[in-house]
Scaffold this motif. Structure first.
Motif, mmCIF file in Angstrom:
data_model
loop_
_atom_site.group_PDB
_atom_site.id
_atom_site.type_symbol
_atom_site.label_atom_id
_atom_site.label_comp_id
_atom_site.label_asym_id
_atom_site.label_seq_id
_atom_site.Cartn_x
_atom_site.Cartn_y
_atom_site.Cartn_z
ATOM 1 N N VAL A 3 0.837 -1.195 0.000
ATOM 2 C CA VAL A 3 0.000 0.000 0.000
ATOM 3 C C VAL A 3 0.876 1.252 0.000
ATOM 4 O O VAL A 3 1.907 1.292 0.671
ATOM 5 N N PRO A 4 0.480 2.282 -0.781
ATOM 6 C CA PRO A 4 1.245 3.540 -0.761
ATOM 7 C C PRO A 4 0.963 4.317 0.517
ATOM 8 O O PRO A 4 -0.156 4.293 1.038
ATOM 9 N N VAL A 5 2.001 4.995 1.027
ATOM 10 C CA VAL A 5 1.872 5.799 2.245
ATOM 11 C C VAL A 5 2.684 7.076 2.107
ATOM 12 O O VAL A 5 3.680 7.126 1.390
ATOM 13 N N THR A 6 2.255 8.104 2.814
ATOM 14 C CA THR A 6 3.054 9.306 3.000
ATOM 15 C C THR A 6 4.024 9.005 4.135
ATOM 16 O O THR A 6 3.634 8.406 5.138
ATOM 17 N N TYR A 7 5.275 9.406 3.979
ATOM 18 C CA TYR A 7 6.271 9.040 4.987
ATOM 19 C C TYR A 7 7.313 10.135 5.145
ATOM 20 O O TYR A 7 7.406 11.060 4.344
ATOM 21 N N HIS B 3 1.876 7.721 9.495
ATOM 22 C CA HIS B 3 0.658 7.747 10.304
ATOM 23 C C HIS B 3 -0.496 7.253 9.450
ATOM 24 O O HIS B 3 -0.467 7.346 8.220
ATOM 25 N N THR B 4 -1.499 6.710 10.095
ATOM 26 C CA THR B 4 -2.628 6.142 9.378
ATOM 27 C C THR B 4 -3.789 5.936 10.343
ATOM 28 O O THR B 4 -3.655 6.133 11.541
ATOM 29 N N LYS C 207 -3.573 -2.648 7.083
ATOM 30 C CA LYS C 207 -2.097 -2.584 7.113
ATOM 31 C C LYS C 207 -1.575 -2.630 8.547
ATOM 32 O O LYS C 207 -0.633 -3.343 8.854
ATOM 33 N N ILE C 208 -2.220 -1.885 9.442
ATOM 34 C CA ILE C 208 -1.783 -1.860 10.843
ATOM 35 C C ILE C 208 -2.024 -3.212 11.506
ATOM 36 O O ILE C 208 -1.163 -3.721 12.241
ATOM 37 N N GLU D 242 -8.981 7.781 15.619
ATOM 38 C CA GLU D 242 -7.694 7.572 16.279
ATOM 39 C C GLU D 242 -6.591 7.477 15.227
ATOM 40 O O GLU D 242 -6.703 6.754 14.253
ATOM 41 N N ILE D 243 -5.537 8.226 15.438
ATOM 42 C CA ILE D 243 -4.389 8.216 14.538
ATOM 43 C C ILE D 243 -3.375 7.218 15.075
ATOM 44 O O ILE D 243 -3.029 7.248 16.254
#
Length: 169
Positions: free
Chosen positions: A29-33, A43-44, A49-50, A144-145
């Protein structure tokens, strides 16, 4: 790529891909990092994924840059997922926001609003856009983050014509 070139690419990009494995399926999965001192920060929302990374913290992370078919770079990282809490989570979010803002070449806006001074954030508009994925659309309730980092155990980088590859860490 050498270690310095790998670090430079990891610092210069904003979007990467996490690969995780639940025992049956690989999920990418693509993520901002943000990259900082041997760690990938992200963060998500709590989701697939988590849940997978909590069960199996061994992950792969990939980032690339491409100008054209002859001018490109790619880094693959093997690392360990760690969920952050409390001050560690706040520090991770700070690293992430600063990296994104510097990579977007945004000039921080000073907030003169005294209601926002306690947040310690120079650009309240950016904060809102940064957190918008976590707002419930009907009533602006905040989800919740989950803040996490990936400790880099090994990194490999390639560029251009695929002739050079080195592993570090």
């Amino acid at each position: 790529m050498d270690k310095g070139q790998i670090d430079d690419l990891l610092k210069s990009e904003l979007i990467g891909r996490i690969g995780c494995f639940d025992g049956n399926k690989v999920y990418v999965v693509p993520v901002t990092y943000a990259y900082d001192n041997g760690y990938i920060y992200g963060h998500t929302k709590d989701g697939l994924k988590i849940r997978i990374m909590r069960k199996n913290p061994n992950v792969c992370f990939e980032v690339d840059w491409m100008k054209d078919m002859s001018n490109w770079k790619s880094v693959i990282v093997y690392g360990t997922f760690e969920e952050l809490k409390g001050d560690d989570a706040n520090n991770g979010l700070d690293i992430l926001m600063k990296s994104i803002m510097s990579n977007l070449d945004r000039e921080p806006l000073s907030t003169k609003d005294p209601d926002h001074d306690d947040l310690g954030i120079e650009n309240f508009a950016f904060l809102h856009s940064f957190l918008s994925p976590f707002l419930h659309s009907k009533n602006n309730e905040i989800f919740e983050i989950v803040v996490y980092r990936i400790k880099i155990n090994e990194a490999t980088g390639k560029f251009g014509d695929n002739k050079k590859s080195n592993s570090y860490y």
